[in-house]
Motif scaffolding. Structure first.
Motif, PDB file in Angstrom:
ATOM      1  N   ASN A  27       0.813  -1.217   0.000  1.00  0.00           N
ATOM      2  CA  ASN A  27       0.000   0.000   0.000  1.00  0.00           C
ATOM      3  C   ASN A  27       0.844   1.263   0.000  1.00  0.00           C
ATOM      4  O   ASN A  27       0.390   2.321   0.418  1.00  0.00           O
ATOM      5  CB  ASN A  27      -0.948   0.002   1.203  1.00  0.00           C
ATOM      6  CG  ASN A  27      -1.986  -1.105   1.130  1.00  0.00           C
ATOM      7  OD1 ASN A  27      -2.026  -1.995   1.984  1.00  0.00           O
ATOM      8  ND2 ASN A  27      -2.806  -1.091   0.101  1.00  0.00           N
ATOM      9  N   LEU A  28       2.091   1.135  -0.473  1.00  0.00           N
ATOM     10  CA  LEU A  28       2.979   2.280  -0.645  1.00  0.00           C
ATOM     11  C   LEU A  28       3.524   2.275  -2.065  1.00  0.00           C
ATOM     12  O   LEU A  28       3.846   1.216  -2.606  1.00  0.00           O
ATOM     13  CB  LEU A  28       4.140   2.230   0.347  1.00  0.00           C
ATOM     14  CG  LEU A  28       3.785   2.210   1.838  1.00  0.00           C
ATOM     15  CD1 LEU A  28       5.060   2.068   2.667  1.00  0.00           C
ATOM     16  CD2 LEU A  28       3.025   3.449   2.246  1.00  0.00           C
ATOM     17  N   VAL A  29       3.631   3.446  -2.661  1.00  0.00           N
ATOM     18  CA  VAL A  29       4.177   3.559  -4.014  1.00  0.00           C
ATOM     19  C   VAL A  29       5.670   3.250  -3.967  1.00  0.00           C
ATOM     20  O   VAL A  29       6.405   3.777  -3.122  1.00  0.00           O
ATOM     21  CB  VAL A  29       3.952   4.976  -4.570  1.00  0.00           C
ATOM     22  CG1 VAL A  29       4.601   5.108  -5.953  1.00  0.00           C
ATOM     23  CG2 VAL A  29       2.460   5.272  -4.664  1.00  0.00           C
ATOM     24  N   TYR A  32       2.015   0.736   8.499  1.00  0.00           N
ATOM     25  CA  TYR A  32       3.376   0.287   8.186  1.00  0.00           C
ATOM     26  C   TYR A  32       4.383   1.425   8.377  1.00  0.00           C
ATOM     27  O   TYR A  32       5.449   1.234   8.963  1.00  0.00           O
ATOM     28  CB  TYR A  32       3.438  -0.232   6.753  1.00  0.00           C
ATOM     29  CG  TYR A  32       4.800  -0.756   6.359  1.00  0.00           C
ATOM     30  CD1 TYR A  32       5.205  -2.042   6.704  1.00  0.00           C
ATOM     31  CD2 TYR A  32       5.697   0.051   5.660  1.00  0.00           C
ATOM     32  CE1 TYR A  32       6.459  -2.510   6.364  1.00  0.00           C
ATOM     33  CE2 TYR A  32       6.956  -0.417   5.309  1.00  0.00           C
ATOM     34  CZ  TYR A  32       7.330  -1.698   5.670  1.00  0.00           C
ATOM     35  OH  TYR A  32       8.582  -2.160   5.336  1.00  0.00           O
ATOM     36  N   LEU A  33       4.041   2.610   7.901  1.00  0.00           N
ATOM     37  CA  LEU A  33       4.951   3.744   8.040  1.00  0.00           C
ATOM     38  C   LEU A  33       5.195   4.099   9.501  1.00  0.00           C
ATOM     39  O   LEU A  33       6.309   4.424   9.898  1.00  0.00           O
ATOM     40  CB  LEU A  33       4.382   4.967   7.307  1.00  0.00           C
ATOM     41  CG  LEU A  33       4.371   4.910   5.781  1.00  0.00           C
ATOM     42  CD1 LEU A  33       3.668   6.144   5.222  1.00  0.00           C
ATOM     43  CD2 LEU A  33       5.777   4.810   5.208  1.00  0.00           C
ATOM     44  N   SER A  46      11.513   0.004   9.319  1.00  0.00           N
ATOM     45  CA  SER A  46      12.696   0.095  10.170  1.00  0.00           C
ATOM     46  C   SER A  46      12.830   1.459  10.837  1.00  0.00           C
ATOM     47  O   SER A  46      13.342   1.567  11.943  1.00  0.00           O
ATOM     48  CB  SER A  46      13.952  -0.201   9.340  1.00  0.00           C
ATOM     49  OG  SER A  46      14.039   0.690   8.247  1.00  0.00           O
ATOM     50  N   THR A  47      12.385   2.507  10.189  1.00  0.00           N
ATOM     51  CA  THR A  47      12.414   3.855  10.748  1.00  0.00           C
ATOM     52  C   THR A  47      11.032   4.466  10.631  1.00  0.00           C
ATOM     53  O   THR A  47      10.455   4.484   9.543  1.00  0.00           O
ATOM     54  CB  THR A  47      13.426   4.741   9.983  1.00  0.00           C
ATOM     55  OG1 THR A  47      14.709   4.127  10.037  1.00  0.00           O
ATOM     56  CG2 THR A  47      13.494   6.128  10.589  1.00  0.00           C
ATOM     57  N   GLN A  48      10.514   4.974  11.745  1.00  0.00           N
ATOM     58  CA  GLN A  48       9.168   5.550  11.689  1.00  0.00           C
ATOM     59  C   GLN A  48       9.132   6.736  10.733  1.00  0.00           C
ATOM     60  O   GLN A  48      10.009   7.593  10.737  1.00  0.00           O
ATOM     61  CB  GLN A  48       8.727   6.016  13.082  1.00  0.00           C
ATOM     62  CG  GLN A  48       7.284   6.524  13.080  1.00  0.00           C
ATOM     63  CD  GLN A  48       6.910   7.289  14.338  1.00  0.00           C
ATOM     64  OE1 GLN A  48       7.565   8.244  14.708  1.00  0.00           O
ATOM     65  NE2 GLN A  48       5.856   6.837  14.995  1.00  0.00           N
TER      66      GLN A  48
END
Length: 642
Positions: free
Chosen positions: A409-411, A463-464, A469-471
């Motif tokens: 769900n991310l480009v 997810y973001l 791995s990094t917020q």
């Protein structure tokens, strides 16, 4: 104080004015009853008697549940135990009270007069023993007894659940803290928490607390790669769990084993807090004596045998070295294979001189192009207006961070250009355009398609915020930054660009970012900016998808409907959801989901960020696995002190 342990305040006629049995904390006693809506709350720890995160509740529907809450709020997570005595299809069997009778039995009393016992087996005598039932700080609801004529300690009788370690909690850490492993041994009824090897407790006095690594973390190669079966795997192929680890447990019923990657033993944090060689490497140095012995043996044998042995050693060393070097090359170039660096001239040709514009925004203009990656691929090329990172290394590092973030769900980012003053990003092209063109079109999309899009956006944000791995805080969630693929799956774009453009984010005070109508109130106040700004924007977008109209309609002829969030709340209060969806038959036929989605949006747009749910909670509410309570007014008059 009665013989049952009930502290009462009475008037002169012995009429009860107040009694402690009506206000239980973590323990109930024989003859005590909990009605619908009643709650037991665990203590924070064994020695901390403030409110903990576990609850036992007899819900208003009659179901007795155990659940966690998100402290300091009362927001309840998904129950990890339920009695099944809710209203359901047969209201006569629903629970009315949790009863702890004088004989020591604990059961749920049903509306039809029947009862559901919580425990099997023999009961101890209440005549000879003190009996209590306590919701422990580790989430276990257990019954105990203590002999009236004895010095023994409290003795366990039964508990629910049977094995708290095997329960997956959705509130972050499990029964044990982060990075800790929970075990329930056969001769114990309470869980034991232990840190994995090379980890120790942050607080040595809190055995149920969080564990920290004893080794140094942070090297880029640890973040980019991991090995399996001797091969280097790209992060595009592996979805790695974000640290710290939660819900760690030992479960012998599963034929599987978990692994935690730690730094090699050569360099670690020593017990005194300094850095240096570990005991393992010191032991290796002792082994050098063995090598000297091997050398002595070689010289003591024949010349021919020595030549054979030395040749074998050299040949083996050569192949090992070459293989190791090949792996290093693979590791160093894995990003180059997945993230291509283009020249400005290449992208100028690919876009036919930046001829076809797809859209524009705060970060730059997007053009349609075609590149060669094995075959011709249509891409979207974004010309960045301004990039604060002055050096090539800084820009490349930030782009590499974005490239690691991969979710359906991310480009997806294909490549970049860092050519002098020209800096561009090359993304996958999505043929169905933006969510704005989809939702605000003349022909309204189906309710099913819209709910599918909602879930996709929510999972991308989750997810973001929590799983990469990094917020990443997006800071500009709006329909124009959400694209749709050929199957109308939602994909969030422009994530990570706020940081790339040097906008300070988490827990900082910043200049206002975002788009009118989607900006969270905290941007206008001197308070920290967190991931909750994205939750607010998502709530607005969710309402737009539900209603198929923009959040601000300045040309509306209907008074009170100009601001979508205000009008939507009025519709909720007045019970007028039909008007909110313009009497759309498909949406009204799915009224329960419609009501859920609207209430979720109201939670997301709460003016106070601490009241808003996390995106994990939003996804759970949208999927129906967490109960959605009626939200408060999103726009109360309140003040925040600095």
């Amino acid at each position: 104080m009665t013989d049952q342990g009930n502290f009462q305040l009475q008037d002169r006629s012995s009429e009860k004015l107040w009694q402690s049995f009506d206000y239980p904390t973590d323990t109930i006693l024989p003859s005590q009853v909990i009605d619908r809506g009643g709650i037991l709350s665990s203590r924070r720890s064994e020695t901390n008697f403030s409110r903990g995160r576990f609850q036992l509740r007899l819900q208003q529907d009659g179901n007795l549940v155990l659940n966690t809450i998100n402290l300091p709020t009362d927001f309840a997570n998904t129950p990890y135990y339920a009695s099944g005595t809710d209203d359901g299809t047969n209201s006569s069997t629903s629970g009315m009270q949790l009863v702890f009778n004088e004989t020591g039995s604990i059961y749920v009393s049903r509306k039809n007069g029947e009862s559901l016992g919580l425990a099997d087996g023999d009961l101890v005598s209440s005549r000879d023993n003190y009996i209590r039932a306590t919701l422990n700080f580790d989430g276990v609801f257990a019954q105990y007894y203590h002999p009236k004529n004895g010095s023994e300690s409290w003795t366990y009788i039964w508990s629910i659940p049977d094995d708290i370690c095997r329960i997956l909690l959705d509130s972050g850490a499990g029964v044990c803290g982060f990075n800790s492993i929970c075990t329930l041994y056969q001769d114990q009824k309470r869980p034991t928490c232990k840190c994995p090897r090379n980890y120790t407790l942050i607080d040595p006095n809190d055995e149920y607390g969080d564990c920290k690594p004893d080794f140094i973390q942070g090297c880029a190669e640890d973040e980019l790669f991991r090995s399996k079966g001797g091969e280097v795997l790209d992060l595009y192929d592996v979805m790695e769990k974000k640290l710290p680890l939660s819900n760690g447990r030992v479960d012998n019923s599963l034929n599987s084993r978990g692994f935690i990657k730690v730094r090699k033993a050569e360099y670690s944090i020593l017990p005194n807090g300094s850095h240096g060689l570990s005991p393992e490497i010191i032991e290796k140095e002792k082994d050098q004596d063995t090598l000297i012995l091997v050398g002595s043996v070689l010289f003591g044998t024949s010349v021919f045998v020595n030549i054979l042995l030395v040749s074998a050693f050299c040949l083996g060393f050569f192949f090992i070295y070459r293989k190791k070097k090949a792996k290093t090359v693979i590791a160093q170039n894995v990003f180059e294979m997945n993230l291509r660096c283009f020249t400005y001239k290449e992208l100028e040709v690919a876009t036919d001189g930046f001829k076809e514009e797809l859209g524009s925004g705060a970060f730059g203009i997007v053009y349609k192009g075609t590149i060669q990656l094995g075959s011709s691929i249509v891409v979207a090329v974004k010309k960045l207006n301004f990039v604060a990172q002055e050096t090539e290394k800084e820009f490349k590092n930030e782009v590499n961070v974005i490239a690691q973030i991969h979710h359906k769900n991310l480009v997806r980012l294909h490549g970049y250009c860092d050519d002098g003053q020209n800096r561009l990003l090359v993304y996958e092209y999505l043929g169905n355009g933006t969510l704005a063109s989809f939702v605000f079109a003349d022909i309204k999309p189906s309710w099913k398609e819209r709910t599918q899009v909602v879930l996709g956006i929510a999972k991308g944000l989750l997810y973001l915020h929590e799983e990469c791995s990094t917020q990443i805080i997006h800071c500009d969630i709006k329909p124009q930054n959400i694209l749709l693929d050929d199957y109308y799956n939602a994909k969030i774009s422009d994530f990570g660009l706020a940081k790339l453009l040097m906008m300070n984010q988490s827990q900082t005070h910043t200049a206002i970012r975002g788009t009118k109508g989607y900006v969270a109130p905290e941007w206008f106040r001197n308070i920290p900016i967190t991931a909750k700004v994205d939750v607010y924007s998502f709530g607005v977008v969710l309402l737009e998808i539900i209603c198929c109209r923009r959040s601000v309609d300045a040309v509306s002829n209907d008074d009170g409907k100009e601001i979508l969030t205000d009008w939507a709340y009025d519709c909720v209060v007045e019970g007028a959801l039909d008007a909110l969806v313009s009497w759309e038959t498909e949406a009204l036929d799915d009224r329960k989901k419609l009501e859920t989605y609207v209430m979720v949006s109201m939670w997301c747009i709460q003016e106070n960020p601490s009241v808003r749910p996390t995106m994990r909670k939003v996804v759970q509410m949208l999927e129906g696995v967490v109960e959605v309570h009626v939200p408060p007014c999103p726009f109360p008059a309140y003040s925040i002190t600095n």
